[in-house]
Every structure is written in structure tokens, then in C-alpha cells.
Enzyme design. Sequence first.
Site, PDB file in Angstrom:
ATOM      1  CB  CYS B  97     -79.911-101.287  54.483  1.00  0.00           C
ATOM      2  SG  CYS B  97     -79.859-101.105  56.268  1.00  0.00           S
ATOM      3  CB  CYS B 100     -85.215-100.542  50.041  1.00  0.00           C
ATOM      4  SG  CYS B 100     -86.673-101.327  50.737  1.00  0.00           S
ATOM      5  CG  HIS B 101     -81.830 -97.886  50.707  1.00  0.00           C
ATOM      6  ND1 HIS B 101     -82.546 -96.835  50.206  1.00  0.00           N
ATOM      7  CD2 HIS B 101     -82.272 -98.082  51.969  1.00  0.00           C
ATOM      8  CE1 HIS B 101     -83.387 -96.402  51.143  1.00  0.00           C
ATOM      9  NE2 HIS B 101     -83.247 -97.142  52.213  1.00  0.00           N
ATOM     10  CB  CYS B 134     -85.540 -97.103  56.929  1.00  0.00           C
ATOM     11  SG  CYS B 134     -85.452 -96.474  55.252  1.00  0.00           S
ATOM     12  CB  CYS B 197     -71.950 -72.550  69.474  1.00  0.00           C
ATOM     13  SG  CYS B 197     -73.313 -73.560  70.051  1.00  0.00           S
ATOM     14  CB  CYS B 200     -65.495 -71.942  71.829  1.00  0.00           C
ATOM     15  SG  CYS B 200     -65.486 -71.904  73.621  1.00  0.00           S
ATOM     16  CB  CYS B 242     -70.109 -78.282  73.214  1.00  0.00           C
ATOM     17  SG  CYS B 242     -68.583 -78.207  72.261  1.00  0.00           S
TER      18      CYS B 242
END
Lengths: 109, 281
Positions: B97, B100-101, B134, B197, B200, B242
Site C-alpha cells: 500500500c 503508492c499511497h 487496488c 431500520c 428501532c 440487524c
Amino acid sequence: MADGVKPRVKAPKSAAAGESVTLKTLISHPMESGQRKDGDGNIIPRSIINRFTCDFNGQNVIDITLEPAISTNPYFEFDATIPEAGDLKFTWYDDDGSVYEDTKSVAIG
Amino acid sequence: MKFTALTAVAALLMAPAAYAEADDESLVINGDLEITTHTDAPAHLDGHLDEIYSGWHFRDDETQAMEADDFDNPAMIFVDQARDMWTTPEGSEGKSCADCHGAPEDMAAVRPVYPKWNEDAGEVRTMQMQMNDCRTNRMGADAWKTDAKDALNMEALMSSVARGQPVNVAIDGPAQSVWEQGKELYYTRTGILDLSCASCHEENYGNRIRSDHLSQGQINGFPAYRLKNAGLNGVQGRFKGCVRDTRAETFSPGSPEFIALELYVASRGNGLSVEGPSVRN
């Protein structure tokens, strides 16, 4: 030795003589039970930490027995009185014979 | 918890507003990083919610405290593991990683804006999908499964370097249709219990369910370290849990439905700080 074991300790860099300081320790450890099998059906050997100690300049501060039901990544927090400048040595003992260590120096001031 | 005997009596005497049990404490990480855990709701929630709260407000004091210090936050173990992985070359191209980053800290602008529309691919992508892009195209490595351990660790690292920045997910432009699909799912009742969703997390947050304190279901704190399973938990894995709890057949993590839902739920937290990796029960 189990994979991904990394001891971590948080201790103050300096303290007043005779001051009580809080020490925090955390060791990442999978606590392999010895009953699981890997993808090929071979038993993964047991690896569980059974003892943790902390010494200050060779004098024992705390000595803990860990039973096999201990969680992964166990965390200990305790206080210690620092009489003089010196080194805190933290040691974890594994069932498989491995010993993991970390040392922190504490100055007086 | 600021819940005196007096307010306890008051709470018994009158029906409390839904948000009554979100506490009013504030979260500061490592003594200097202030986290916005409570703010005005984004404009698209008009008529639904006035204020948004991070799930942090709904946890016990002890659990809250674990998140205030990186040493006490057990999720940081996994962030450390991801940091090691960040600089380790993988795949046929021999790249890591970092090649490049640069440093993980250079990626601080990523987490707040994901899920995000990818123009080249013509789809909305979660951070995990972008990482897999990537891995397969640039590194020549195998893609991670959705919410796989390594993927969650890396997501936790990306999140940890972005803490404090406001979540700012784009819901207009090309992402809008996916966002609308996510909204539709959010308000659709499912399962034998016939819950959406919103049943609740919008209408009943602050109340209790299954002996647990209902939050608004914000995902600014994900990936979350849960004390119940001592590991990182991904957003879509939580969605699955959930939906299962409504006793419905669930979508799979990584499915188009959950990607749309992740975009929509992330947008409900626009304005809260990125807080992950958080500690929850």
C-alpha cells in the site's frame, strides 16, 4: 510462538522519588486452546500465557498467574511506587515456552 | 452518567422524549482530539430527526472511557496489525500500500467520504471495494472477502487516521439513485417482527431492546470493536445481524442492497466525526 504477539506498555517516562505511578500493559496474543485444527486437519498447538510479571531494578513488583480461561489480548493495569531511577521489566510466559518481554526506563525528576 | 434520582423520578412520571437517554458527555481522544458525537441532523433528514448522536452516547461509562485513550482501545491492536500490512508487499506486482499511497496518515481524507461514486467503474464503492480494486488491479493480489479480518483491520487503520473529521458522504449526482435505493431499504419493514431500520433506530433510539440500549444506528464509529466478540465488526456484518434480528432472510455482506444501505446510513451521519475504530458492547 504464536503469531501476532506484541507486548505494549504505557509507563511514565519520569516520576518523583517515591511516587506511585499507574502502569498499563496489553499484549496481543491469540491464546490458542490446542483443540482447534487448521485447514489441513492438523492440531494447532496450544499457546496460552500462564504468567505475567513486572520487575523494577530486579525487584518483583507484581507476579500474576493466568489460568487457561484468560481472554485474548489480556490487559493489566496496576500501580507501582518508584523509589529511584531505573528500569521496569515486563515479562509474559507462554505455555509453549515462549517468553515475551518489554522494558521501560523511568527517570526521577 | 448524569442520571440523578430526581431525573429518574421525572422519567417515570412522564413519557420521555425519544432521545432522553442519550447522555450529554463529550468524547476527547488521547486528551486532545475532540470528537463531534452530537450535532444537527443533515438536511435530508428533515421531518425524521432533528439531531444525530453517535452510538458512543448510548454506551456505559466504562465502555465510553475505553475509546478515550488509544492504549485502552482494544481496536488499536488491529490498527497496529494493519500498519504492518500497509508496508508489506503482496501479490505478483510486489507492491505494498505504502508504495503508492505513502503513509497511512496521507489517506486521512478517504474515510469521511466513503461509500463514494467511482466514475470509471460506474458504481458506488465502499472502502473495502476500493481496497480490493487496488489489490487485484495494482498489486496482483487476491481480493479480500467483505468484512474479512484483513479488510476490517485496514478499514480500521483508514478510520483511525481520519478521526475527528466530519463524515461527508455525497448523496447527489450519480450516487443519488443508489442512495434512494438505500433509503427505500431503510424504511422497508422486514421479517416476522415486521421491523424496518427506522422502527428501532429512528423512532425508538434511547429505549431498550433485547436488553440493549438502542442507538441511532450511526456508522461513523465503524469498524467497531465489540466487547461481546473481542474483535472488529464491519458495517455490513452488523446490517446482517440487524436484519436477522427482525427474523428475515438477510442480504449478504457485499451485496448491492447492503452497499446502497451503507451509503444511505453513512449519509445519515453527515456532520458527526469519524470515530472508528470505536468500542461498543
